[in-house]
Motif scaffolding. Structure first.
Motif, PDB file in Angstrom:
ATOM      1  N   LEU A 145      -1.028   4.486   3.509  1.00  0.00           N
ATOM      2  CA  LEU A 145      -0.229   4.629   2.240  1.00  0.00           C
ATOM      3  C   LEU A 145      -1.242   4.679   1.293  1.00  0.00           C
ATOM      4  O   LEU A 145      -1.792   3.741   0.952  1.00  0.00           O
ATOM      5  CB  LEU A 145       0.891   3.345   2.042  1.00  0.00           C
ATOM      6  N   PRO A 146      -1.431   5.739   0.516  1.00  0.00           N
ATOM      7  CA  PRO A 146      -2.246   6.171  -0.508  1.00  0.00           C
ATOM      8  C   PRO A 146      -1.994   5.109  -1.629  1.00  0.00           C
ATOM      9  O   PRO A 146      -2.963   5.052  -2.297  1.00  0.00           O
ATOM     10  CB  PRO A 146      -2.106   7.608  -0.627  1.00  0.00           C
ATOM     11  N   TRP A 147      -0.621   4.728  -1.787  1.00  0.00           N
ATOM     12  CA  TRP A 147      -0.608   3.776  -3.224  1.00  0.00           C
ATOM     13  C   TRP A 147      -0.568   2.442  -2.965  1.00  0.00           C
ATOM     14  O   TRP A 147      -0.102   1.605  -3.722  1.00  0.00           O
ATOM     15  CB  TRP A 147       0.881   4.402  -3.822  1.00  0.00           C
ATOM     16  N   ARG A 148      -0.980   2.210  -1.935  1.00  0.00           N
ATOM     17  CA  ARG A 148      -1.270   0.553  -1.525  1.00  0.00           C
ATOM     18  C   ARG A 148      -2.635   0.303  -1.460  1.00  0.00           C
ATOM     19  O   ARG A 148      -3.385   1.185  -0.593  1.00  0.00           O
ATOM     20  CB  ARG A 148      -0.332   0.208  -0.576  1.00  0.00           C
TER      21      ARG A 148
END
Ligand SMILES: Nc1ncnc2c1ncn2[C@@H]1O[C@H](COP(=O)(O)OP(=O)(O)O)[C@@H](O)[C@H]1O
Ligand SMILES: [Mg+2]
Lengths: 260, 253
Positions: A79-82
């Motif tokens: 997950l790129p946003w985590r």
């Protein structure tokens, strides 16, 4: 540990099934590799085992709860946003572990795969090999009994691949994991496995051959390649595969030839 | 900020100063008619006077109020409709052609209709801003959800995540990314809607002032107002950019 009976799977009603009448049994603690022509349905089989793809007929049964199965994908999409830490903590959170506790445990797993202190980074700040390590930490954090892997190291360069494989094998031995690994690397399949399964050409693919690896585990992953038994098996396996892929087949084998 | 960027800003400021100085001297020496092309000093004086007298405030309030309300409602409804259409195919069947048509036409042509329906008050301006923003946001969210990275969906599922977790970990962050990517355009649209609406028929607002300035052939007031709208939109762009950089900090620069 894992039993597949007469499994058939078609994408859509009326379509030619990709898999048909496929059966296999995986013993507890066994390391099994699955090789076969490109596009024959190896990934599809793993997806059917994890429930990502619904079979049209047949049954998949596990001796453990589905919670105890981890899946290491071919690509290293996180997950790129985590943060890296939250990526690892996600599986624990999904099981009801509280956020703070899950994050603490995630840090422990990151340290275990050699990424101590990387928890605060974003996935884009890691190299391909490091992202793979995070994916492994995601799997290990689930404390699985069964590990499914789809060409886990295919996209990595040889050195990174070697160290990752060694680390992963030490986990497999320590936790006594039952493993089913799809690979297109014949040598890798023999070096790591207790048994290599050959899958036939699709459509309607099924298991065409079982090859027991007559070498005890744990193994020295470099040294094992010079054992006579290794070389004999590699030759047998290669000729079985060539037969399956066949000169009359249009599918080319995506297999690495054993250097002789 | 690096020295290189300071250099860029310094050169830009210098170029602007040179243009303004040439413009000013052309007007002062009678090469251009100040009736049509008032000098920067005259425009600046009007801006200062508008603020000093306080005359501008109700107009600013009207325009900002309409634009920000239209922006907020447009984004909220755009997200909602985009989500609903992506998750319920039957609704998508109905919504998509309507949105596609609204997307194809220059939506400001709806201004007269909104004024007939909603009167010359703030309602018709909010409606125009809203319709400009909602279509933009709808497509960003609808298309975005439909091509959300399936690998991430599978990853979360194999890690034991159900529907709620998927929405929280994959869908909402994806939607935020698409909406943020369109936020600056949406801000521009919202102001376009408010000002054009006021221009067509209103009793307050920067658009109303503009229309008044045009009808009295007051070029300096017209340019002063254009300048003000530019400054305010740029200000909001900067805020939007800061919000975007914060919410999408995982992307890096
Ligand atoms: N989602 C899908 N829809 C339709 N066909 C698919 C889908 N996924 C895979 N296939 C087809 O199933 C076959 C097996 O694919 P795959 O399992 O990825 O092969 P492998 O992993 O052995 O290379 C291929 O012919 C592929 O085109
Ligand atoms: Mg595959």
């Amino acid at each position: 540990m894992l039993h597949i009976r007469e499994l058939s799977l078609a994408f859509g009603k009326g379509a030619v099934p990709v898999l048909e009448g496929l059966s296999l049994d995986l013993q507890a603690g066994e390391f099994m590799s699955l090789i076969g022509p490109s596009g024959c349905g190896k990934s599809t089989l793993l997806r059917a085992i994890t429930g990502l793809q619904k079979p049209s007929a047949g049954a998949v049964s596990l001796d453990v709860s589905p919670d105890e199965v981890a899946f290491l994908f071919q690509d290293d999409a996180l997950l790129p946003w985590r943060s890296v830490r939250d990526n690892v903590a996600l599986g624990l959170r999904n099981r009801g572990t509280r956020k703070a506790q899950a994050r603490r445990e995630a840090d422990g797993w990151l340290a275990a795969v050699g990424l101590e202190g990387y928890g605060d980074r974003w996935p884009r700040q890691l190299s391909g090999g490091q992202r793979k390590r995070v994916a492994i930490a995601q799997c290990l954090a689930l404390r699985p009994r069964v590990l499914l892997m789809d060409e886990p190291f295919a996209s990595l360069d040889a050195i990174v691949r070697h160290y990752l494989t060694e680390d992963l094998m030490s986990w497999v031995e320590r936790e006594n994991l039952t493993v089913l690994m799809v690979t297109h690397d014949l040598e890798e399949a023999i070096a790591l496995s207790d048994r290599v399964l050959l899958m036939g050409n699709g459509p309607r693919a099924r298991i065409k051959g079982h090859f027991q690896v007559p070498l005890s585990r744990p193994r020295d992953l470099v040294g094992v390649r010079t054992e006579p038994a290794f070389r004999d098996l590699a030759r047998d396996l290669w000729s079985a595969l060539s037969e399956e892929v066949g000169p009359m087949s249009s599918t080319r084998p995506d297999l690495k030839v054993v250097n002789e | 900020m690096s020295m290189k960027w300071l250099g860029v800003y310094a050169r830009r400021a210098l170029a602007l100063a040179v243009v303004l100085a040439i413009w000013e001297s052309l007007a002062a020496n009678g090469y251009v008619d100040p009736f049509y092309m008032p000098p920067p000093s005259a425009i600046g004086a009007i801006v200062v006077d508008q603020f000093a007298s306080g005359d501008i405030w109700p107009h600013l309030q009207a325009t900002f109020g309409a634009a920000l309300l239209g922006l907020a409602l447009g984004i909220l409804f755009g997200i909602f409709l985009g989500f609903v259409a992506a998750l319920i195919p039957y609704l998508a069947e109905l919504l998509e052609p309507v949105m596609a048509m609204l997307n194809a036409i220059p939506r400001v042509i709806l201004a007269p209709l909104f004024i007939i329906w909603l009167g010359i008050g703030i309602g018709s301006k909010v409606a125009l801003s809203f319709i400009l923003v909602v279509v933009l946001t709808f497509f960003a969210v609808y298309n975005g959800i439909r091509d959300v990275d399936q690998r991430l969906v599978e990853r979360v599922r194999t890690l034991g995540g159900g529907r709620l977790v998927l929405v929280r970990e994959v869908y909402i962050p994806s939607v935020v990314a698409w909406v943020m990517g369109n936020l600056k355009v949406a801000v521009g649209f919202a102001f376009t809607g408010a000002v054009v609406g006021e221009f067509v028929a209103a009793s307050r607002g920067l658009g109303y002032l503009l229309s008044y300035a045009q009808s009295t052939y007051n070029a300096s007031l017209t340019m002063a107002l254009i300048f003000l709208v530019m400054v305010f939109v740029l200000f909001l762009f900067t805020l939007a950019g800061m919000l975007e950089r914060y919410l999408l900090r995982w992307k890096g620069s």
